[in-house]
Design a protein around this motif. Structure first.
Motif, PDB file in Angstrom:
ATOM      1  N   MET A  60       0.115  -1.559   0.190  1.00  0.00           N
ATOM      2  CA  MET A  60      -0.412  -0.009  -0.210  1.00  0.00           C
ATOM      3  C   MET A  60       1.149   1.302   0.085  1.00  0.00           C
ATOM      4  SD  MET A  60      -3.038  -1.380   0.428  1.00  0.00           S
ATOM      5  CE  MET A  60      -4.203  -0.467   0.107  1.00  0.00           C
ATOM      6  N   ALA A  61       2.177   0.860  -0.404  1.00  0.00           N
ATOM      7  CA  ALA A  61       2.732   2.487  -0.519  1.00  0.00           C
ATOM      8  C   ALA A  61       2.975   3.270  -2.317  1.00  0.00           C
ATOM      9  CB  ALA A  61       4.366   1.885  -0.244  1.00  0.00           C
ATOM     10  N   SER A  62       2.732   4.252  -1.827  1.00  0.00           N
ATOM     11  CA  SER A  62       2.602   5.572  -3.145  1.00  0.00           C
ATOM     12  C   SER A  62       3.229   6.767  -2.771  1.00  0.00           C
ATOM     13  CB  SER A  62       1.385   5.020  -3.590  1.00  0.00           C
ATOM     14  OG  SER A  62       1.238   6.413  -4.362  1.00  0.00           O
ATOM     15  N   GLU A  63       3.218   7.360  -3.965  1.00  0.00           N
ATOM     16  CA  GLU A  63       4.382   8.318  -3.524  1.00  0.00           C
ATOM     17  C   GLU A  63       3.394   9.515  -3.678  1.00  0.00           C
ATOM     18  OE1 GLU A  63       8.116   7.064  -3.045  1.00  0.00           O
ATOM     19  OE2 GLU A  63       7.701   9.729  -3.534  1.00  0.00           O
ATOM     20  N   ALA A  64       2.296   8.979  -4.360  1.00  0.00           N
ATOM     21  CA  ALA A  64       1.243  10.360  -4.923  1.00  0.00           C
ATOM     22  C   ALA A  64       0.205  10.342  -3.374  1.00  0.00           C
ATOM     23  CB  ALA A  64       0.187  10.113  -5.969  1.00  0.00           C
ATOM     24  N   ARG A  65      -0.124  11.289  -3.895  1.00  0.00           N
ATOM     25  CA  ARG A  65      -1.383  11.557  -2.366  1.00  0.00           C
ATOM     26  C   ARG A  65      -1.928   9.528  -1.664  1.00  0.00           C
ATOM     27  NH1 ARG A  65      -7.418  14.708  -3.159  1.00  0.00           N
ATOM     28  NH2 ARG A  65      -6.621  16.905  -2.725  1.00  0.00           N
ATOM     29  N   LEU A  66      -2.341   9.839  -1.035  1.00  0.00           N
ATOM     30  CA  LEU A  66      -2.441   8.482  -0.429  1.00  0.00           C
ATOM     31  C   LEU A  66      -4.079   8.960  -0.842  1.00  0.00           C
ATOM     32  CD1 LEU A  66      -1.295   8.850   3.958  1.00  0.00           C
ATOM     33  CD2 LEU A  66       0.006   8.442   1.399  1.00  0.00           C
ATOM     34  N   THR A  67      -4.688   7.227  -0.760  1.00  0.00           N
ATOM     35  CA  THR A  67      -5.639   6.866  -0.998  1.00  0.00           C
ATOM     36  C   THR A  67      -6.389   6.353  -0.014  1.00  0.00           C
ATOM     37  OG1 THR A  67      -4.948   4.113  -0.868  1.00  0.00           O
ATOM     38  CG2 THR A  67      -4.774   5.619  -3.615  1.00  0.00           C
ATOM     39  N   HIS A  68      -7.525   6.750   0.546  1.00  0.00           N
ATOM     40  CA  HIS A  68      -8.358   6.041   1.083  1.00  0.00           C
ATOM     41  C   HIS A  68      -8.024   5.047   1.911  1.00  0.00           C
ATOM     42  CE1 HIS A  68     -10.641   3.349  -1.462  1.00  0.00           C
ATOM     43  NE2 HIS A  68     -11.809   3.572  -0.313  1.00  0.00           N
ATOM     44  N   LEU A  69      -7.745   3.470   1.046  1.00  0.00           N
ATOM     45  CA  LEU A  69      -7.259   2.396   1.891  1.00  0.00           C
ATOM     46  C   LEU A  69      -5.752   3.007   2.541  1.00  0.00           C
ATOM     47  CD1 LEU A  69      -8.516  -0.069  -0.574  1.00  0.00           C
ATOM     48  CD2 LEU A  69      -9.458   0.494   1.213  1.00  0.00           C
ATOM     49  N   GLN A  70      -5.443   3.582   1.903  1.00  0.00           N
ATOM     50  CA  GLN A  70      -4.053   3.642   2.864  1.00  0.00           C
ATOM     51  C   GLN A  70      -3.832   4.470   3.889  1.00  0.00           C
ATOM     52  OE1 GLN A  70      -1.497   5.572  -0.829  1.00  0.00           O
ATOM     53  NE2 GLN A  70      -0.574   3.759  -0.544  1.00  0.00           N
ATOM     54  N   THR A  71      -4.668   5.331   4.132  1.00  0.00           N
ATOM     55  CA  THR A  71      -5.024   6.620   4.978  1.00  0.00           C
ATOM     56  C   THR A  71      -5.760   5.807   6.141  1.00  0.00           C
ATOM     57  OG1 THR A  71      -5.127   8.285   3.440  1.00  0.00           O
ATOM     58  CG2 THR A  71      -5.688   8.940   5.941  1.00  0.00           C
ATOM     59  N   LEU A  72      -6.937   4.382   5.220  1.00  0.00           N
ATOM     60  CA  LEU A  72      -7.338   3.715   6.071  1.00  0.00           C
ATOM     61  C   LEU A  72      -6.080   3.305   7.302  1.00  0.00           C
ATOM     62  CD1 LEU A  72     -10.805   2.930   4.909  1.00  0.00           C
ATOM     63  CD2 LEU A  72     -10.559   4.393   7.053  1.00  0.00           C
ATOM     64  N   GLU A  73      -5.270   2.238   6.770  1.00  0.00           N
ATOM     65  CA  GLU A  73      -4.694   1.007   6.998  1.00  0.00           C
ATOM     66  C   GLU A  73      -3.340   1.971   7.845  1.00  0.00           C
ATOM     67  OE1 GLU A  73      -1.006   0.286   4.432  1.00  0.00           O
ATOM     68  OE2 GLU A  73      -1.994  -1.678   4.690  1.00  0.00           O
ATOM     69  N   ALA A  74      -3.109   3.415   7.842  1.00  0.00           N
ATOM     70  CA  ALA A  74      -2.176   4.072   8.936  1.00  0.00           C
ATOM     71  C   ALA A  74      -3.136   4.197  10.041  1.00  0.00           C
ATOM     72  CB  ALA A  74      -1.379   5.465   8.441  1.00  0.00           C
ATOM     73  N   GLU A  75      -3.774   4.513   9.813  1.00  0.00           N
ATOM     74  CA  GLU A  75      -4.488   4.848  10.783  1.00  0.00           C
ATOM     75  C   GLU A  75      -4.632   3.496  11.733  1.00  0.00           C
ATOM     76  OE1 GLU A  75      -8.559   7.542  11.688  1.00  0.00           O
ATOM     77  OE2 GLU A  75      -9.233   5.506  11.154  1.00  0.00           O
ATOM     78  N   SER A  76      -5.891   2.508  11.528  1.00  0.00           N
ATOM     79  CA  SER A  76      -5.903   1.228  11.735  1.00  0.00           C
ATOM     80  C   SER A  76      -4.204   1.228  13.025  1.00  0.00           C
ATOM     81  CB  SER A  76      -5.923   0.546  10.710  1.00  0.00           C
ATOM     82  OG  SER A  76      -6.836   0.785  11.099  1.00  0.00           O
ATOM     83  N   ILE A  77      -3.280   1.146  12.376  1.00  0.00           N
ATOM     84  CA  ILE A  77      -1.421   0.788  12.627  1.00  0.00           C
ATOM     85  C   ILE A  77      -1.900   1.444  13.379  1.00  0.00           C
ATOM     86  CG2 ILE A  77       0.900   0.697  12.377  1.00  0.00           C
ATOM     87  CD1 ILE A  77       0.221  -0.174   9.198  1.00  0.00           C
ATOM     88  N   HIS A  78      -2.282   2.777  13.151  1.00  0.00           N
ATOM     89  CA  HIS A  78      -1.572   3.941  14.415  1.00  0.00           C
ATOM     90  C   HIS A  78      -2.599   2.983  15.829  1.00  0.00           C
ATOM     91  CE1 HIS A  78      -2.083   7.448  17.151  1.00  0.00           C
ATOM     92  NE2 HIS A  78      -1.278   7.156  16.330  1.00  0.00           N
ATOM     93  N   ILE A  79      -3.676   2.870  15.662  1.00  0.00           N
ATOM     94  CA  ILE A  79      -4.462   2.405  16.885  1.00  0.00           C
ATOM     95  C   ILE A  79      -3.935   0.466  17.336  1.00  0.00           C
ATOM     96  CG2 ILE A  79      -7.203   1.158  17.493  1.00  0.00           C
ATOM     97  CD1 ILE A  79      -7.782   3.648  14.907  1.00  0.00           C
ATOM     98  N   LEU A  80      -3.352  -0.165  16.140  1.00  0.00           N
ATOM     99  CA  LEU A  80      -2.823  -1.589  17.473  1.00  0.00           C
ATOM    100  C   LEU A  80      -1.546  -1.108  17.997  1.00  0.00           C
ATOM    101  CD1 LEU A  80      -2.984  -3.239  14.047  1.00  0.00           C
ATOM    102  CD2 LEU A  80      -4.449  -4.475  15.948  1.00  0.00           C
ATOM    103  N   ARG A  81      -0.539   0.050  17.347  1.00  0.00           N
ATOM    104  CA  ARG A  81       0.148  -0.123  17.944  1.00  0.00           C
ATOM    105  C   ARG A  81      -0.178   0.916  19.637  1.00  0.00           C
ATOM    106  NH1 ARG A  81       4.172   2.769  13.156  1.00  0.00           N
ATOM    107  NH2 ARG A  81       4.884   0.356  12.259  1.00  0.00           N
ATOM    108  N   GLU A  82      -0.401   1.899  19.715  1.00  0.00           N
ATOM    109  CA  GLU A  82      -1.290   2.043  20.351  1.00  0.00           C
ATOM    110  C   GLU A  82      -2.013   1.471  22.050  1.00  0.00           C
ATOM    111  OE1 GLU A  82       0.173   5.597  20.485  1.00  0.00           O
ATOM    112  OE2 GLU A  82      -1.097   6.423  21.832  1.00  0.00           O
TER     113      GLU A  82
END
Lengths: 615, 301
Positions: free
Chosen positions: B1-23
């Motif tokens: 899910m890595a890309s140079e362009a603006r993050l897609t909604h799935l990338q943003t959701l994934e990053a948010e979920s990972i942040h929550i899991l780590r917290e």
């Protein structure tokens, strides 16, 4: 629908009965995200508890909890989801009641864009001013002013224009740089998904188009310096040590120099590790694991920042606090403050003033009641890294937790550090030689004067030091005779002791150069090998070998201290030039012909050479 | 899910979920991840593996079993249990009484195995955070659920005492005995989940895909006769239909829909054109008005 969408977080705010729930229900309905069974329930509920005489009551789609259905109000922040071809929206539905400022602040905290509703029949209300203020306060820069219930005023343009003008007038005192206005009706759907014939005088985009045109926060922050709060340190085995976190600003590439805060230590990024392989670059909004090329201390709560543009660090700052607890905030009470992944103990030392969220004026305040807003001084038990909230809400926004009840008692927005000296705290914890030199505004150097006794080394070195001092340089003199009275008094004049003498002097000179000083060493230092040793200890380009070249005859003729006489008389053993050799430098940085040049001219020449030395 | 362009909604959701899991892993003492074999569980597990890569999961998985799941689900569970530490918990009271949906009814069955089973599993193991795959779009009362949702000593949810969640800051303080339910997929919709399953090639139980299955018509939906314990009511007969499941639970309580969607992209197309809500197939929600809100207050996930 396209799979590649932009995620936008939207906050909807309005006053009681301005049709907010209806508008959101309408958005969900028009974008086809309300399933049939919920539509059936809606039709049933509309007949039983609806407020539209049995017509579809879209508000019932979003007013979820039993308690609020009974009371007919929205009591908390609810999250809704809809998607267009290009965007997925997360809608934070904030209630309009005055006593629920905390919910509106919460809902606005993550918003990229806001819809602020105004009932066309009522125009600007006190609450509209509050909503505008909270959006401005929380840094929501993109706001769509939706004038609702246009159908109920016959789509009259003049009324619409007046409301927009009224809002623009108050918006002047607020920070809402990207403001748009649109006439809509939630009940009949005017200008929501498609342009309405009823408002032919409005030629702007539809509400959906306006929302789709908003920019996500992460995109704004991508051009800022790197910020990543470290959530955890990944140590799956001996060979791997990575720092996990989500970038809140900027971008990072392998090779970038980063600074770990608050320690201030720097290292280069070695790898950006993800389960999908290593990345060449990570940007704001992405969750990654960074590895560094040096073993430096870094743990949960630290911030990894761009080395050349780090966060500020302070234990006291001024902040705007929004109070959420039913127990008022009193100065002096202790709270747990959470920012990023860090937690510290905090005390409000002073309430500077309250803020009237209707007039936006400061008010005197001794405590903050629930839903109150005030500017306060906050003191922590330790220094934390932060940015001004204005710049980055992830590194500038905090919550205050009541340690007795564990409730989230308040939210805060950092403005600036109160103790400016603390801003360089990260340097204080690891001040390297560059920092020492920088604070003195100079480049360190070791001026190593060598030559026979009586050649004039000390005389010239003293004059050089005076000149440098007059230029505002920070200097120190290491004189052979003086050091032998203290540091080196255990040493004699045997070959071994002479070597040890020079070694100690060279080490001291190095330490002092590391402290940022210009070190003048005046020593006979007869042996090339020892002078080379001193040169090697020094940093590249900072060692100046200055050969005060006086023929033995000239030096002996001066004999200021009467030493040559004693040596010739055999009273002094191992005297350089008499019964101990002097190895003249082969390539000194500066050679002074002591027979031909006055000490003053020599000093001037030396200062000129070292001033012009390339960096 | 890595890309140079603006993050897609799935990338943003994934990053948010990972942040929550780590917290959740960093701020609680004994977290556990609930695993139900459903698609959301598999997405959550996939995200957790990403969050802690290259390390292993810092918490065990917990399957609160009812003994009435589909056989395909048990196969998936055993496969996952071979790769990760997993606790399988069956409420001993329900085991002793032989609670089942036929004799005890759906409400008592669900209450004994799932609600009470989860409560006991968490307290007997001393878990102070249960990470689950619930989403806010599933049901109206979940729209106001927090990402870190505080549960009382008795694991009850009180909508009035939930803490405001600002920015990405989660207040994880609690008293002894209190615990959290953590929902990293809060902001995902059913469609997001399927798009992500497609993009990340995540394995899901085959029951989501249309196939000819032995079913019986009941209460306006199709129930699958997944094993010999299935009881038919008077006049009911087993027929073969091309059906699939939008959500999975106990097989006598999970309604199938007739569908031709045989792979993930078919499903996405079907969801985009269909308007039937995902939870409609769950018979338990229709028990009483606002039944989900009541169940949540009692401790149902």
């Amino acid at each position: 629908m396209a799979r590649e969408k932009t995620l936008l977080r939207l906050v909807a705010c309005g006053s009681v009965d301005d049709g907010k729930s209806t508008l959101i229900g309408r958005l969900l309905h028009d974008l086809g995200t309300i399933p049939d069974d919920q539509l059936e329930a809606l039709a049933r509920d509309s007949k039983n508890v609806g407020t539209r005489g049995g017509e579809l009551d879209y508000a019932l789609l979003v007013d979820g909890l039993m308690a609020e259905r009974e009371q007919g109000i929205t009591i908390d922040v609810a999250y809704r989801y809809f998607a267009t071809d290009t965007c997925k929206f997360i809608v934070a539905d904030a209630p309009g009641h005055a006593q629920y400022t905390r919910n509106m602040v919460t809902a606005a905290s993550n918003a990229d864009v806001a819809i602020l509703l105004i009932d066309a029949r009522k125009g600007m209300l006190t609450q509209t001013r509050r909503h505008g203020f909270v959006l401005s306060l929380m840094g929501v820069k993109q706001v769509v002013l939706a004038i609702t219930k246009m159908d109920l005023i016959g789509y009259e343009r003049a009324a619409y224009d007046k409301i927009v003008a009224d809002f623009v007038a108050i918006a002047g005192g607020l920070d809402l740089p990207r403001l748009a206005a649109i006439p809509v009706s939630g009940v009949s759907g005017d200008n929501i998904a498609s342009r309405s014939a009823a408002t032919s005088w409005y030629d702007g985009p539809t509400l959906i188009e306006l929302l789709e045109g908003a920019e996500p926060r992460d995109a704004f922050r991508r051009d800022q310096p790197l910020r990543m709060a470290v959530q955890s340190v990944a140590r799956p085995n001996q060979d791997f040590r990575g720092f996990a976190g989500r970038l809140s600003a900027g971008s990072v590439k392998p090779g970038d120099t980063v600074r770990v805060l608050p320690s201030g230590r720097t290292a280069n990024v070695a790898r950006i590790v993800t389960a999908d392989g290593e990345l060449k670059r990570a940007v704001a909004g992405q969750s990654v694991t960074l590895t560094l090329d040096a073993e430096i201390d870094c743990s949960r709560g630290d911030v990894i920042a761009a080395a050349d543009a780090p966060c500020e660090i302070a234990d006291q700052f001024q902040a705007t606090i929004i109070w959420m607890s039913d127990t008022p905030l009193y100065p002096g009470r202790r709270y747990a403050l959470k920012i990023g992944a860090a937690t510290a103990n905090a005390t409000i030392t002073d309430i500077r003033h309250g803020i009237d969220i209707e007039t936006f004026e400061p008010t005197p305040a001794r405590q903050i009641e629930s839903n109150g807003i005030a500017v306060c001084n906050v003191s922590l038990d330790r220094a934390i890294p932060f940015d001004a909230f204005e710049q980055n809400r992830e590194t500038g926004g905090f919550i205050l937790i009541d340690p007795e009840t564990n409730e989230t008692a308040g939210a805060g927005l950092i403005h600036f550090a109160l103790r400016r000296s603390q801003n360089v705290h990260w340097q204080a914890l690891e001040i390297d030689r560059d920092a020492h030199a920088a604070i003195k505004g100079q480049r360190p150097a070791i001026l190593w004067f060598t030559g026979l006794s009586g050649a004039g080394k000390s005389t010239i070195a003293n004059m050089v030091e005076k000149k440098l001092h007059a230029m505002g340089r920070h200097t120190v003199m290491l004189d052979g005779d003086n050091l032998r009275h203290g540091l080196n008094r255990d040493l004699g004049f045997t070959q071994a002791d002479r070597v040890e003498n020079i070694r100690r002097v060279a080490e001291v000179a190095k330490l002092m150069a590391d402290a940022g000083l210009i070190v003048l060493v005046s020593f006979i230092s007869p042996f090339r090998a020892e002078r080379e040793m001193a040169r090697k200890l020094a940093h590249e380009g900072e060692f100046f070998e200055i050969f005060i070249d006086a023929p033995l005859a000239v030096a002996e003729a001066r004999d200021v201290k009467g030493l040559y006489k004693k040596a010739r008389a055999g009273e002094l053993k191992n005297f350089t030039g008499i019964d101990s050799p002097y190895e003249p430098p082969e390539k000194p940085e500066i050679r002074i012909d002591a027979a031909a040049m006055s000490p003053a001219d020599a000093a001037e020449k030396i200062v000129a050479v070292i001033s012009a030395a390339p960096r | 899910m890595a890309s140079e362009a603006r993050l897609t909604h799935l990338q943003t959701l994934e990053a948010e979920s990972i942040h929550i899991l780590r917290e959740a892993a960093a701020e609680t003492q004994r977290p556990v991840m609930l695993y139900s074999m459903g698609k959301d569980s598999n997405v959550l597990l996939h995200l957790a593996k990403k969050a802690f890569f290259p390390g292993a999961l810092p918490f065990p998985l917990l399957h609160v079993d009812t003994t009435w799941k589909f056989r395909d689900m048990y196969a998936m569970r055993d496969k996952v249990a071979a790769a990760h530490e997993m606790i399988v918990y069956r409420n001993p009271d329900a085991v002793a009484k032989g609670v089942n949906p036929f004799d005890h009814g759906s409400e008592a069955h669900t209450n004994a195995w799932k609600t009470e089973g989860l409560r006991r599993a968490l307290s007997e193991n001393g878990f102070d955070a249960a990470i689950g795959g619930a989403r806010r779009d599933e049901e109206k009362s979940r729209a106001k659920e927090r990402i870190f949702s505080l549960r009382s000593e008795h694991q009850r949810w009180d909508p009035k005492t939930q803490r405001p969640e600002l920015w990405s800051l989660y207040n994880t303080r609690k008293r002894a005995g209190e615990s959290f339910r953590v929902f990293p997929l809060s902001n995902w919709t059913e469609l997001d989940v399927w798009h992500y399953i497609e993009a990340e090639k995540i394995e899901v139980v085959p029951l989501y895909f249309s196939a000819e299955r032995k079913v019986v018509a009941r209460s306006g939906t199709w129930l699958m006769a997944d094993d010999e314990r299935m009881r038919l009511e008077k006049g009911e007969k087993i027929e073969t239909r091309r059906v699939r499941f939008r959500t999975l639970g106990c097989y006598p309580l999970s309604g199938a829909v007739e569908s031709e969607a045989a792979n993930v992209s078919d499903i996405i197309r079907e969801i985009e054109s269909s308007r039937a809500s995902e939870r409609q197939g769950r018979l338990i929600d229709a028990d009483t008005p606002s039944s989900m809100e009541k169940k949540k207050q009692e401790g149902y996930f």
